[in-house]
Design a protein around this motif. Sequence first.
Motif, PDB file in Angstrom:
ATOM      1  N   GLN A   6       0.824  -1.214   0.000  1.00 20.07           N
ATOM      2  CA  GLN A   6       0.000   0.000   0.000  1.00 20.07           C
ATOM      3  C   GLN A   6       0.855   1.259   0.000  1.00 20.07           C
ATOM      4  O   GLN A   6       0.409   2.312   0.453  1.00 20.07           O
ATOM      5  CB  GLN A   6      -0.927  -0.009   1.219  1.00 20.07           C
ATOM      6  CG  GLN A   6      -1.957  -1.121   1.193  1.00 20.07           C
ATOM      7  CD  GLN A   6      -2.830  -1.102   2.422  1.00 20.07           C
ATOM      8  OE1 GLN A   6      -2.388  -0.709   3.502  1.00 20.07           O
ATOM      9  NE2 GLN A   6      -4.076  -1.543   2.274  1.00 20.07           N
ATOM     10  N   LEU A  11      -0.129   5.488  -1.034  1.00 19.72           N
ATOM     11  CA  LEU A  11      -1.528   5.877  -0.853  1.00 19.72           C
ATOM     12  C   LEU A  11      -1.616   7.078   0.075  1.00 19.72           C
ATOM     13  O   LEU A  11      -0.979   7.110   1.133  1.00 19.72           O
ATOM     14  CB  LEU A  11      -2.339   4.716  -0.277  1.00 19.72           C
ATOM     15  CG  LEU A  11      -2.704   3.585  -1.250  1.00 19.72           C
ATOM     16  CD1 LEU A  11      -3.469   2.495  -0.528  1.00 19.72           C
ATOM     17  CD2 LEU A  11      -3.513   4.119  -2.412  1.00 19.72           C
ATOM     18  N   HIS A  13      -3.597   7.864  -5.170  1.00 14.07           N
ATOM     19  CA  HIS A  13      -2.261   7.289  -5.282  1.00 14.07           C
ATOM     20  C   HIS A  13      -1.311   8.328  -5.840  1.00 14.07           C
ATOM     21  O   HIS A  13      -1.618   9.040  -6.797  1.00 14.07           O
ATOM     22  CB  HIS A  13      -2.272   6.056  -6.184  1.00 14.07           C
ATOM     23  CG  HIS A  13      -1.006   5.248  -6.092  1.00 14.07           C
ATOM     24  ND1 HIS A  13       0.109   5.543  -6.838  1.00 14.07           N
ATOM     25  CD2 HIS A  13      -0.681   4.177  -5.315  1.00 14.07           C
ATOM     26  CE1 HIS A  13       1.073   4.676  -6.552  1.00 14.07           C
ATOM     27  NE2 HIS A  13       0.624   3.846  -5.626  1.00 14.07           N
TER      28      HIS A  13
END
Length: 1040
Positions: free
Chosen positions: A1017, A1020, A1035
């Motif tokens: 992740q 993000l 993003h």
Amino acid sequence: MSNAKERKHAKKMRNQPTNVTLSSGFLAERGAKHQIGGGKLSQAEMQEPHSGTGRLWQAKMTSHSLSEPDGNELCSSKVMLKKKGGWKAGPEGTSQEIPKYITASTFAQARAAEISAMLKAVTQKSSNSLVFQTLPRHMRRRAMSHNVRRLPRRLQEMAQKEAEKAVHQKKEHSKTKCHKARRCHINRVLEFNRRQKKNRWLETHIWHAKRFHMVKKWGYCLGDRPTGKSHRACYRAMTSRCLLQDLSYYCCLELKGKEEEILKALSQMCSVDTGLTFAAVHCLSGKRQGSLLLYRANKYPRQVLGPATFIWKSEMSPGDLATCRQLWIWLHPSLKQDILEEIKTVCQCVEPRLAVDVPSLLSTPSQEKNQTQLSKERNGKKRKRRDDGEMAGPIKKVAGDGTRAPHQPRSWVSPATGILVSDLTMEMNRFRLIGPLSHAVLTEALKAAAVHTEEEGTGETPHRWWMEACKNPDSLSLHRRQEAIFELLGGVSSPAEIPAGTILGLTIGDPRITMPQKRTKALSSPENCQGKVLDVHCEEGICTRSWSCAQWKPLSDHTDDPDNEKVRQLLLEGVPVECTHSFIWDQDICKSVTENKISDQDLNRMRSELLVPGSQLVLGPWESKIPILLIQQPGKVTGEDRLGWGSGWDVLSPKGWGMAFWIPFIYRGARVGGLKEAAVHCQYQRAPAIPGDYPDSPAGVLFAEEQAKNLLEKYKRRPPAKRPNYVKLGTLAPFCCPWEQLARDWESRICTQDESWISWSPDGQESTSLGRDVVCAAAESERASPPPGVPEEMMLTECQAHSGPRRTGDPALSAVCIAASGTQLCVLRSRKLLKQLSAWCRPGSEDGRASQRAHGRCQEKLTREACLSILARFPRALVWVSLALLRKGSPEPHSMVCVPAREDLLQLHQDRHYCGPQEPKHSDPFRSKNLKRQQRKHGGQATAVDLAAGEPVTEPKAPTRGLWSGPLPAVTAHCSRPLLGFVTQGDFSMAVGCGEALGFISLTGLLHMLTCQPAAQRGLVLLRPPASPQYRFAHIAIEV
């Protein structure tokens, strides 16, 4: 008598003289008689108030009351007093008796005075209204204002007298001047010159003013956006057709001198770390156009001035450093003054050249006065030639510069280096064609100039320079080669296939001659194109990114046609160096081309004299020859998607030929865009806009201040109930971006809490202490918002107590803190480091092969030492990023980029449709202060000390309701999610089909976030608009 009757009588007596009285009426007289006699009215009198006896009595009383006899006539001893309601009896209580006799002369004089007063009151107007306006509304007619016979006969004479007055007469137009003559050219040019004293006009201003919303920016009057709905149409033109823009307001600086001296001076203003410089091989030869960032001398990476593009004139003898070279630097008008002063400093140009090359089309005050008198003398008369057969001197149009005063010098020379710096702003027109059909529009609207020699019997023509060029075999051969390459452009499907920055010089004929009678759409010839490619990035005959080229084929699959071979050579190698030569570099030739231009009036007259109407006009050697320069614009060159989107061509032409090129381009199907379309084109390329996206430059700071001022005024125009309360939403700066405070807060945040750096694990996993640090940071951010009534100083002390003492045990972190102290804000523009950060922002997987591939793409892994080394070189730095929303949402300018909490990432991992958290409602600490101020204002009370001192009580300026008043608190910890940066450009992108945003984030905060996030992740963030509490996931991508 009632009040209504009194007002009625007072209205009647308003314009009467003082000696004229009016009886109150029959009932008033009867009431007076009743009071005098002491009795009541009989029933007969009440039933017959208008009987003959009553009328006779009323007439006698009226005639007596209106008469004014002298003292001899008043034989009665009774006294009559004038009271309210009419004549009444005196104190004796007896009635007035009729006089026994009257004197005729006295009575006639009294009546004559009354009649004259009455006539005067009737004839004298009591208001400014006309005669027909005094009639009742039901009797008025529209024709009465101009037709006297429509009025009643009793008022026609007075209306005729009013119509004869000079005020109401119509202005008679001169019978010798028609509408076209009244709009005389000499008067129009004088008016246009007067209107350009503050903001200069482009040559296409009149065309834009009829079709665009105009704005005044940077000393020019520019078209902002079309008046019609054309947002999607302009995007389609940029994507699949052709969009036309006028960039003639861009400034051009020319440097002449030895190549070695120019490169030595300009090398102080640029750095190899940011990309190519003035000494790039392809650019130095004159084959390509280059782009770079300019800084103050030896101040990199701080004190940036702004971006610039440059063109070198192709050298005739390569390798000779002693040859006098010529360099053009193109700048945005908001950056010109700072860059020009810095160039003059590094080149040591201190002496202005006033006597040479200072053309100014502005008229002197004496000439302007004479021209004004000439226009007044000719008012109402036909323009005739003088006895000597010469016309009066024509008034020249103002072709000045909006960034420079008219009488300031335009050239500066350096005695030490021999470099000559000249300001060529507004000396050339620059049009930009964007889209895949730019080639078709260019090849159909422009045709190469015909070759003419004196052997053809042409005699003397105003284009001697072209005759001399045609005599030279080398110049003639070069012209043939340039014409052949220009014709090959029609077989290229998109400008993106041409090497970036390719330059092509050419001499063309008058584009007005080949212009069609009706507007058409230029289409690329399918037999010459390789396919229906709209955006292709070619590399050795292979389509590396064919997002819209389904029918494109490699060049090796084509036949051995000589034209295809030439097209392949053009795509791979570009335009040869010798074909970049153009006569537009010669100022004398450009001046001759501008002065010898055939006017539109003469051209239309020659068209009307053709035997076959609508046929091609052939002028032969008398046709104008215009030198131009074609410069390829590469479009989107960063990232991995949509490479080459928005590519096109720039056309440079001499001044005075703007509309001669503009109209033919439009008649070939080009759609025109303004500043708004230019901003959209820049946003879809994910490129920073000028000057708003350069916050570390002086022009960017000035732009931010003006934008914040305009937004604040717009916010205040709305009532408090119809505008958002940014204090309760937790938005500290809704109209500006506090970059300095953002970088400073992240620096203090890292220097006081460095556990996240120490607890970082190299394998990309989070340690327990790291998770604890994230939770502590979230708790600290919650404590950062002070409750109502708590002073800010107490809150800051409490935060410092919770944050703990400053850690100085780590020497690397201490070096970062020391380097950051006292430094200015800067933007990270090192291509090497940007590529490193771009690789770190990409999400990765946990397997070893993915980590090995990531290690192969970047030079080093995301480690604590690597992050600290970057921060040591660039403390308090910002990073230019692009953000793509994962779900719905449309970002706005000044939106906040925040760091997601651990719970947010966990919930997103569990629910893919999770939109994002919401910001809790904040308290308004200024509400109580506003209420107290309003109470003091309504009460109007002052303190006893102020009253005793005798000084005027000055009330402090009331804060705007809904905005934060006073200095801002810590911006990173004010909300529930730590603030990382701000959005400068944001909207729904039709190119990708979702919301996209561009902005800056703190380099320190970015590295801190990347080390805290899991590998899957990574990158993000959360986006929140200023007027909304909703966070949305996005993003981050750093494109190089």
